[in-house]
Scaffold this active site. Structure first.
Site, PDB file in Angstrom:
ATOM      1  N   PRO A  82      16.155  30.113 -18.703  1.00 51.51           N
ATOM      2  CA  PRO A  82      15.541  31.079 -19.613  1.00 51.51           C
ATOM      3  C   PRO A  82      16.562  32.141 -20.019  1.00 51.51           C
ATOM      4  CG  PRO A  82      14.171  30.722 -17.665  1.00 51.51           C
ATOM      5  CD  PRO A  82      15.501  30.079 -17.395  1.00 51.51           C
ATOM      6  N   CYS A  83      16.513  32.549 -21.276  1.00 51.52           N
ATOM      7  CA  CYS A  83      17.473  33.530 -21.800  1.00 51.52           C
ATOM      8  C   CYS A  83      16.695  34.657 -22.454  1.00 51.52           C
ATOM      9  CB  CYS A  83      18.421  32.877 -22.789  1.00 51.52           C
ATOM     10  SG  CYS A  83      19.371  31.514 -22.091  1.00 51.52           S
TER      11      CYS A  83
END
Length: 443
Positions: A82-83
């Site tokens: 996840p970013c």
């Protein structure tokens, strides 16, 4: 079973194991995997008994150390970190240095430590829309140690019965002297689309599959209509053999003898390797309010097809969910009134059972039907950690919701397989040929 000399992968942020399953289908062997969700880890362990599964937050030193130890010698590192900061970061700030992208930073760090021949990183296409592709490529190149190929892939263009666009980064170690591969796609999602048309006599709407004039080829139309061609797969070609399931069914397994024969090549492919019993077939109960609305929505339709009377918040007096004070359905409910169309792929599934309804029956889908639309084979069983109550990394909602969530969060295995096939041909087959040529010269 894969031979012990099969190329090995380590799957970070693995979830239930969608990427690992795709690589397994292409002849790779899962060496290790990690995830913070204990229920997803339980599913991974069940389906990849030969892999070491590490439950925990990779940002914790002990967890990261265990992952690195298990990853030594891996040929490929894969994952979809996840970013969280991509929507706020500015171009002059390096993405890897933003503290909100610590999980992405851990992926890059593990690649830099393990030094696999190849890595694959998956993420949402929003990264492209915000102009971060070049920055990410720069981070993943590790100062020139890797050649990186970014590519947007729609799952439906590689045989998944669901449109789901993902940005894939494939990196190949520069010292190998090989190019990073690109993945071939059919392009069918740009050629065909559902169109909403008025029925004759002003009797509501219907949804019809139509060609995009500039891009359509008759070949692609025939491909989609042919149940024996898996280049592109429709919703009915994926799940029509499971139409015996009924809303409110509590049993979570069914014998294949209770099902009709496979009605498409895809259904046969899904059944291959199963042991006679199909799991994850429980179907949620349906509220009468929902049933009334679904009866008014044609296949392929959504909340826009509801007559005014059916947009009232409560139709039968049953109380459910939060009220918004208007007496009407709110925007947050609209996503829940969507029906599949039998003659085209599904839209992108999310993590909730009410995100999609059957194209013919007035009911939600089972986890197995979710999995079919996601291209998980029937032998892949979804489960949860047997320990009750709250656990580190566990999401609220109970076991049933967890299984839908695991499917909805996964990378479709056939999307991953398309990537794995490109990697195998461009890297591992090429290395094998080089090795053989050296051996012949030495002889």
């Amino acid at each position: 079973m894969h031979p012990v000399d099969a190329p090995t992968i380590v799957d970070l942020f693995a979830g239930a194991g969608g990427i690992s399953e795709g690589f397994r289908l292409e002849g790779f062997r899962a060496l290790a995997a990690s995830d913070i969700d204990p229920d997803a880890c339980a599913t991974y362990k069940l389906n990849f008994p030969g892999a070491k599964v590490i439950h925990g937050d990779v940002r914790k030193e002990a967890v990261a150390r265990e992952i690195l130890e298990a990853s030594q010698g891996a040929d490929v590192v894969v994952g979809g970190p996840p970013c969280q900061a991509f929507s706020q970061v500015r171009n002059h700030i390096r993405i890897i240095d933003d503290p909100r992208n610590s999980l992405y930073k851990e992926f890059v760090h593990i690649v830099s430590e393990v030094r696999p021949k190849v890595f694959l990183m998956e993420n949402v296409t929003g990264i492209d829309q915000m102009g971060f592709r070049e920055q990410i490529v720069s981070d993943l190149e590790l100062g020139g140690d890797y050649v990186v190929m970014p590519q947007v892939i729609d799952a439906a263009d590689v045989g998944v019965p669901q449109t789901r666009k993902r940005l894939i980064f494939i990196g190949v170690r520069s010292s190998l002297g090989l190019a990073a591969p690109s993945v071939e796609q059919s392009g069918i999602t740009r050629s065909l689309a559902l169109r909403r048309l008025m029925k004759k006599g002003d009797r509501g709407y219907k949804y019809v599959l139509m060609a995009e004039a500039d891009l359509f080829t008759s070949h692609l139309g025939r491909v989609l209509a042919d149940p024996m061609d898996m280049t592109a797969v429709t919703a009915s070609q994926a799940i029509s053999d499971l139409q015996v399931l009924r809303a409110g069914d509590r049993l979570d397994q069914i014998d294949y003898s209770k099902l009709p024969a496979p009605q498409s090549a895809y259904q046969q492919f899904m059944r291959d390797g199963s042991q006679g019993i199909l799991s994850n077939v429980q179907v949620p109960r349906l509220m009468e309010d929902t049933a009334q609305r679904l009866r008014a929505i044609p296949p392929g339709g959504n909340h826009r097809d509801l007559p005014e009377a059916l947009t009232q918040r409560n139709l039968t007096g049953q109380k459910w969910g939060q009220e918004n004070g208007s007496g009407k359905l709110s925007r947050r409910h609209f996503y829940a009134y969507r029906r599949l169309h039998p003659d085209v792929w599904s839209w992108t599934l999310n993590t909730k059972a009410d995100s999609v309804y059957h194209y013919k029956d007035v009911r939600a889908l089972s986890v197995r039907e979710f999995a079919r639309l996601h291209s998980f084979p029937d032998r892949f069983v979804f489960t949860t950690d047997s320990r009750p109550g709250p656990l580190d990394g566990r999401h609220d909602g109970g076991a049933a919701h967890s299984r839908y969530r695991q499917v909805g969060n996964a990378v479709p295995p056939l999307l991953a397989r398309a990537c794995a096939a490109a990697i195998r041909r461009s890297v591992f087959d090429a290395l094998a040929v080089e090795s053989l040529q050296r051996a012949l010269k030495a002889a």
